[in-house]
Enzyme design. Structure first.
Site, PDB file in Angstrom:
ATOM      1  CE  LYS A  33      -3.699  -0.466   2.408  1.00 42.06           C
ATOM      2  NZ  LYS A  33      -4.446  -0.709   3.637  1.00 42.06           N
ATOM      3  NE  ARG A 103      -7.088   3.024   4.653  1.00 39.80           N
ATOM      4  CZ  ARG A 103      -7.518   4.251   4.371  1.00 39.80           C
ATOM      5  NH1 ARG A 103      -6.667   5.252   4.285  1.00 39.80           N
ATOM      6  NH2 ARG A 103      -8.793   4.485   4.193  1.00 39.80           N
ATOM      7  N   GLY A 112      -8.182  -7.462   4.924  1.00 39.03           N
ATOM      8  CA  GLY A 112      -8.821  -7.311   6.228  1.00 39.03           C
ATOM      9  C   GLY A 112      -7.986  -7.751   7.403  1.00 39.03           C
ATOM     10  CG  MET A 114      -2.764  -6.292  10.757  1.00 34.27           C
ATOM     11  SD  MET A 114      -1.018  -6.280  10.502  1.00 34.27           S
ATOM     12  CE  MET A 114      -0.918  -6.703   8.811  1.00 34.27           C
ATOM     13  NE  ARG A 347      -6.186  -4.132  -2.649  1.00 37.21           N
ATOM     14  CZ  ARG A 347      -6.697  -4.484  -1.500  1.00 37.21           C
ATOM     15  NH1 ARG A 347      -5.921  -4.835  -0.519  1.00 37.21           N
ATOM     16  NH2 ARG A 347      -7.997  -4.490  -1.316  1.00 37.21           N
ATOM     17  CG  HIS A 470     -12.791 -11.467   4.337  1.00 38.23           C
ATOM     18  ND1 HIS A 470     -13.191 -12.722   4.713  1.00 38.23           N
ATOM     19  CD2 HIS A 470     -11.455 -11.400   4.571  1.00 38.23           C
ATOM     20  CE1 HIS A 470     -12.146 -13.386   5.171  1.00 38.23           C
ATOM     21  NE2 HIS A 470     -11.081 -12.604   5.097  1.00 38.23           N
ATOM     22  NE  ARG A 577      -0.685 -47.104 -16.578  1.00 38.83           N
ATOM     23  CZ  ARG A 577      -0.683 -45.818 -16.213  1.00 38.83           C
ATOM     24  NH1 ARG A 577      -1.634 -45.008 -16.624  1.00 38.83           N
ATOM     25  NH2 ARG A 577       0.280 -45.349 -15.435  1.00 38.83           N
ATOM     26  NE  ARG A 633       2.316 -50.317 -19.686  1.00 39.21           N
ATOM     27  CZ  ARG A 633       2.062 -49.896 -18.453  1.00 39.21           C
ATOM     28  NH1 ARG A 633       2.953 -49.162 -17.814  1.00 39.21           N
ATOM     29  NH2 ARG A 633       0.918 -50.185 -17.879  1.00 39.21           N
ATOM     30  CD  GLU A 778       8.032 -49.294 -15.913  1.00 35.68           C
ATOM     31  OE1 GLU A 778       7.212 -48.591 -15.291  1.00 35.68           O
ATOM     32  OE2 GLU A 778       7.686 -50.165 -16.720  1.00 35.68           O
ATOM     33  N   GLY A 799       9.036 -44.329 -16.748  1.00 35.13           N
ATOM     34  CA  GLY A 799       7.869 -44.692 -15.936  1.00 35.13           C
ATOM     35  C   GLY A 799       8.209 -44.282 -14.517  1.00 35.13           C
ATOM     36  CG  ASN A 801       3.504 -43.705 -11.930  1.00 34.98           C
ATOM     37  OD1 ASN A 801       3.669 -42.535 -11.620  1.00 34.98           O
ATOM     38  ND2 ASN A 801       2.610 -44.105 -12.810  1.00 34.98           N
ATOM     39  CG  ASP A 802       6.547 -49.443 -11.755  1.00 31.76           C
ATOM     40  OD1 ASP A 802       6.290 -49.921 -10.634  1.00 31.76           O
ATOM     41  OD2 ASP A 802       5.845 -49.648 -12.765  1.00 31.76           O
ATOM     42  CE1 TYR A 885       6.171 -38.899 -24.129  1.00 33.43           C
ATOM     43  CE2 TYR A 885       7.911 -38.955 -25.792  1.00 33.43           C
ATOM     44  CZ  TYR A 885       7.079 -39.608 -24.893  1.00 33.43           C
ATOM     45  OH  TYR A 885       7.162 -40.963 -24.753  1.00 33.43           O
TER      46      TYR A 885
HETATM   47  C1  PEP Z   1       5.060 -45.857 -14.409  1.00 28.23           C
HETATM   48  O1  PEP Z   1       5.486 -46.788 -13.743  1.00 28.23           O
HETATM   49  O2  PEP Z   1       5.404 -44.690 -14.220  1.00 28.23           O
HETATM   50  C2  PEP Z   1       4.085 -46.104 -15.470  1.00 28.23           C
HETATM   51  C3  PEP Z   1       3.681 -45.123 -16.255  1.00 28.23           C
HETATM   52  O3  PEP Z   1       3.561 -47.341 -15.580  1.00 28.23           O
HETATM   53  P1  PEP Z   1       2.443 -47.925 -14.588  1.00 28.23           P
HETATM   54  O4  PEP Z   1       1.959 -46.807 -13.748  1.00 28.23           O
HETATM   55  O5  PEP Z   1       1.404 -48.503 -15.455  1.00 28.23           O
HETATM   56  O6  PEP Z   1       3.236 -48.945 -13.840  1.00 28.23           O
HETATM   57 MG    MG Z   2       5.264 -48.796 -14.496  1.00 24.53          MG
END
Ligand code: PEP
Ligand code: MG
Length: 912
Positions: A33, A103, A112, A114, A347, A470, A577, A633, A778, A799, A801-802, A885
């Site tokens: 302010k 203020r 709101g 202070m 502001r 508010h 998948r 896959r 993975e 991958g 996740n794995d 990607y």
């Molecule tokens: C992974 O493992 O990241 C993956 C994309 O394969 P999934 O989740 O099917 O094991």
């Molecule tokens: Mg996997």
């Protein structure tokens, strides 16, 4: 020399050079302010003279255990003397008194948090001289009682209620409905009673020395930085606790000096839709808090064009200057005092996600900002709001036809919310957090101490307040659907119910609110995820596309997902998948037959039956992705996942054995014996397939090697589909992905077997196709030996996740139920590694994978298809690693497009 703690509004250059010239630092020192008041002063806008006590002074005061730092008060007095010179008035002077407001103002706006004290400098003597100079005793006594009330509640902590009770009582006694009808004598007597209240609560008299008033108000602002509600707000908004707040002392101007005076608040564009049109509220003959508090019904600000055209014209011009200067939409406060317009605050305006996108795009069109800036201004989370649930139009229409539309109010924060009514923040939080209930928090209006309930609720509904209330600001900031100012709601807090259209709604009843239209419905409406057809979002994402280096692909198993992904801008399918297709009901029996049988012919028959299904699936995907790559896959999960589970088989078997003992006739006995035999057969196979750690067992490429005919069937289906599509004129680019490789020989053996099938099909069909065979990375060993693996893979896809599961040694299926959450809450892990790529571990393996893979095969296509592909922080890591990607769920594609562009732009900025 002592530190400079106080800056006049026209000393911006000094403040700026003290903090190194950066605007962000200036805001840190003077608060948002204060910095903006100084900036408006600098560019010649009409700002009442004043000064700012710095955030450094606040921190020094708090560090010293509530003592002003050396020389600060003297500097404040010197600045006050300068303001006196500028205004020709004197603070505390009975002849020509200067009045000021006080203020708070931190670096980041905290709505709101202070409060404000107005009319500082009034006492018995100055009141008299003000009456003389203005000739308006009513106005002066009203101003005086406001000072006592605000000073009492803000500085000394007296609750509001006793003050309000007095006003209500006088109104009743005088048989008038509004404050405007009260006379000078009324306000004088109210002021006296206010002083009694003050004395009763504080055991001291209301301070009549103006300097004492100023000193106490300054201290109160400093202290409020560490008040509970300020701390709660900072925690929720992730604002640092050590920034401190500045204090702004400014000459009072009065919007309540008659019908040529007014006060108002406005956004330079519509904060809900982003439309380029000033939006706000104002009141003739009123002071600022009357507008914000929603006590009096305000008028739309554009009405000033009729009531005070000259001020309106000037105001419109100032908003244009401000937008051009700040290159952003502004949220301003102003006052007109006897025909003269004053700017009290500006502001950057808070806005909905939709408004944010539209404003960014239109400001590019207007030449105010570059497209790079537009892309950087919108957050990935804001893009996510476009994918927030909306009400299903049929459900809404039906609710309307059934008379369940209760009322309408202001549509201040978009999205649909369905929940049980909770009338206070604590209950809303308890229901949502402890009992997992969906809650809509309903209040007459919200205050800063309600924020925890607002955050826990699905949506917010209030009966009072406007677009700048508010509730509206906070809801917008946190993306909560909200409807405010629903005047038709009569909320009875003592009975915990509300009445609307003669309908009584009790706490716990279900309601649905539409923050996009402002409608409130009784009961639960169905919600749906909308199409993101917003034209400004589309344009913003096209701008983003021009900056990003990363491709954005989608994980999609079915043609409909693929279509949606493409509509949202996906450049390919990064993961299909295939096993998901096996679970569909008409297919599962063939899959089970194939797993159960030892007979090669039966197995062949089952696979032959599955092939046309798979082929059709792939045809659908190829058609949807005409011209774009599709990574398919091969089967990944352990086979037991396709069979009934062990426990249910055992219970079924035991049941049937008991029923056999009680069977009434031969037919029933035969039937049960057959069932028992079948179940025992399945159970035997389930036991055969049982593994202590199935995630580390017979799955992925291992399954393909052990059961080559299964993956061979899949590859045949892929290539038959590709050939058929090619013959139809569809441009196909299949990429066959082999999962869970850990040793190069696995990939080598499997790829050779599969590519043979591919070649066979292409030969049979006489078609040439652009295809690739590649693998998922993975398992840590695959990343470490990526140079060997790349010898046999034409592409990699991480991958994660794995890879996270195997790098941390934490089960992806169990972790989030257990210790992992504790780890994150207690800070052992900075982020959930299944949500955001672990930069120091998993990302290192990825870096090795990319580098070694591309050493063997320069230009190797590398992507990611784990869940991290849609997470903005992880997308930035993928950008840094030079991936081609990211692939994520279709719904996250727009977010990923923006996040990928931001990663590229951030890199450009750091590179210079
Ligand atoms: C992974 O493992 O990241 C993956 C994309 O394969 P999934 O989740 O099917 O094991
Ligand atoms: Mg996997």
């Amino acid at each position: 020399m002592t530190r400079k703690w106080v800056y006049l509004f026209d000393e911006l250059d000094q403040a700026s050079s003290y903090v190194g010239g950066k605007w962000d630092n200036v805001r840190g020192l003077l608060g948002g302010k204060g910095a903006n008041l100084a900036e408006m002063t600098r560019i010649g806008l009409p700002v009442p003279p004043g000064f700012t006590v710095t955030t450094e002074a606040c921190n020094a005061y708090l560090d010293a255990g509530m003592a002003f730092p050396e020389d600060m008060w003297q500097q404040e007095l010197a600045a006050l003397a300068e303001v006196e010179k500028k205004t020709g008035k004197k603070f505390g002077d009975p002849g020509n008194p200067l009045l000021v407001s006080c203020r708070s103002g931190a670096k980041f706006s905290m709505p709101g948090m202070m409060d404000t004290v107005l009319n500082i400098g009034l006492n018995e003597e100055t009141v008299q001289s003000m009456i003389k100079s203005t000739g308006d005793a009513r106005f002066v006594y009203d101003s005086y009682r406001r000072l006592i009330q605000m000073f009492g509640s803000v500085v000394m902590g007296v609750p509001d209620e006793p003050f309000e009770e007095v006003i209500t009582e006088v109104r009743k006694k005088r048989r008038v409905k509004s404050d405007a009808e009260l006379t000078a004598e009324d306000w004088m007597s109210i002021g006296e009673r206010f002083r009694d209240i003050f004395r009763r609560y504080n055991r001291i008299d209301f301070p009549t020395d103006p300097l004492e008033q100023l000193r106490l108000a300054t201290e109160a602002v400093f202290k409020s930085w560490n008040g509970k509600r300020a701390i709660d707000y900072r925690n929720a908004a992730k604002i640092a606790h050590d920034l401190g707040t500045a204090v702004n002392i400014q000459t009072m101007v009065f919007g309540n000096m008659g019908n040529d005076s007014a006060t108002g608040v406005a956004m330079t564009r519509n904060a809900t839709t982003g439309e380029k049109r000033i939006e706000g509220d104002y009141l003739i003959n009123a002071q600022g808090e009357d507008v914000v508090a929603g006590i009096r019904a305000t008028d739309p600000v554009e009405k000033m064009a009729q009531t005070m055209p000259a001020s309106w014209e000037q105001f419109v011009e100032i908003t244009r200057i401000l937008e051009k200067h700040y290159r952003n939409m502004q949220d301003v406060e102003f006052t007109v005092e006897r025909g003269k317009l004053w700017m009290l605050q500006t502001r950057d305006g808070k806005r909905t996600a939709q408004a944010s996108v539209r404003i960014a795009v239109e400001m590019v069109d207007e030449g105010l900002i570059s497209s790079e800036e537009a892309v950087m201004r919108v957050t990935p989370e804001q893009v996510d709001f476009f994918l927030h649930p909306q009400f299903n139009p049929h459900s809404k229409k039906a609710a309307g036809a059934e008379g369940r539309l209760l009322a309408s109010g202001l549509n201040v924060s978009p999205g649909a919310a369905v929940g049980m009514v909770a009338f206070d923040a604590d209950l809303a939080e308890a229901w949502a957090k402890k009992e997992g209930k969906k809650v809509v928090m309903v209040r007459p209006e919200t205050k800063p101490d309600d924020v925890h309930g607002m955050l826990a609720a699905e949506g917010i509904l209030t009966s009072r307040g406007g677009r700048t209330s508010h509730a509206a600001l906070v809801a917008r900031q946190f993306g909560k659907p909200a409807v405010v100012g629903v005047a038709a709601l009569e909320i009875d807090m003592s009975q915990r119910l509300m009445i609307v259209k003669e309908q009584v709604i009790e706490e716990g009843d279900w309601i649905s609110i539409d923050g996009s239209t402002g409608e409130v419905f009784l009961g639960r409406l169905d919600t749906m995820v909308p199409d993101i057809s917003d034209p400004w979002l589309k344009r913003l994402l096209v701008m983003a596309d021009s900056f990003r280096r990363l491709g954005v692909w989608a994980n999609a198993d079915y043609p409909d997902d693929a279509k949606r992904a493409r509509e949202y801008g996906a450049g390919g399918i990064g993961l299909c998948r295939t096993e998901h297709m096996f679970f569909q009901s008409e297919r599962l029996s063939f899959v089970q037959k194939m797993i159960m049988t030892n007979q090669p012919t039966e197995r062949r028959e089952a696979l032959d039956a599955l092939l046309p299904f798979q082929r059709e699936d792939f045809i659908g995907l190829f058609r949807a992705m005409h011209g774009l790559p599709v990574i398919i896959r091969l089967i990944d999960p352990p086979l037991h996942e396709f069979l009934p589970n062990y426990e249910s088989l055992m219970t079924g078997l035991a049941d049937n054995k008991i029923r056999l003992l009680r069977a009434a006739n031969l037919h029933e006995i035969d039937e049960l014996l057959r069932k028992i035999e079948d179940d025992e057969h399945v159970l035997g196979r389930v036991q055969d397939l049982h593994e202590a750690n199935p995630m580390l067992g017979l799955r992925g490429v291992r399954l393909g090697i052990m059961m080559p005919d299964l993956t061979q069937m899949q590859v045949r289906a892929i290539f038959e589909a590709a050939c058929q599509c090619t013959k139809e004129g569809i441009d196909v680019h299949p990429e066959v992905m082999i999962p869970l490789t850990s040793h190069v020989n696995e990939l080598k053996v499997q790829r050779e077997a599969l590519e043979e099938v591919a070649r066979q099909v292409l030969e049979e069909q006489g078609v040439v196709i652009d295809y690739k065979f590649g693998t998922m990375i993975e398992i840590p060993r695959a990343a470490l030996t990526a140079d060997e693996i790349a010898g046999h893979a034409q592409f990699f896809s991480f991958g994660t996740n794995d890879l996270t599961q195997t790098t941390f040694g934490i089960s992806r299926d169990d972790a989030e139920k257990g210790f992992l959450i504790d780890y994150i809450q207690s800070g052992i892990l900075p982020d959930n590694p299944f949500e955001t790529i672990d930069r120091n571990g998993v990302a290192q393996l990825m870096a090795i994978g990319v580098e070694r893979g591309r050493k063997t095969r320069p230009g190797l296509e590398v992507g990611i298809c784990g869940e991290h592909g849609g997470d903005p922080k992880s997308i930035a890591i993928c950008h840094e690693l030079g991936l081609n990607y990211v692939s994520c769920s279709p719904f996250r594609v727009p977010i990923a497009r923006l996040a990928a562009a931001q990663a590229a732009l951030r890199e450009r900025m750091t590179d210079g």
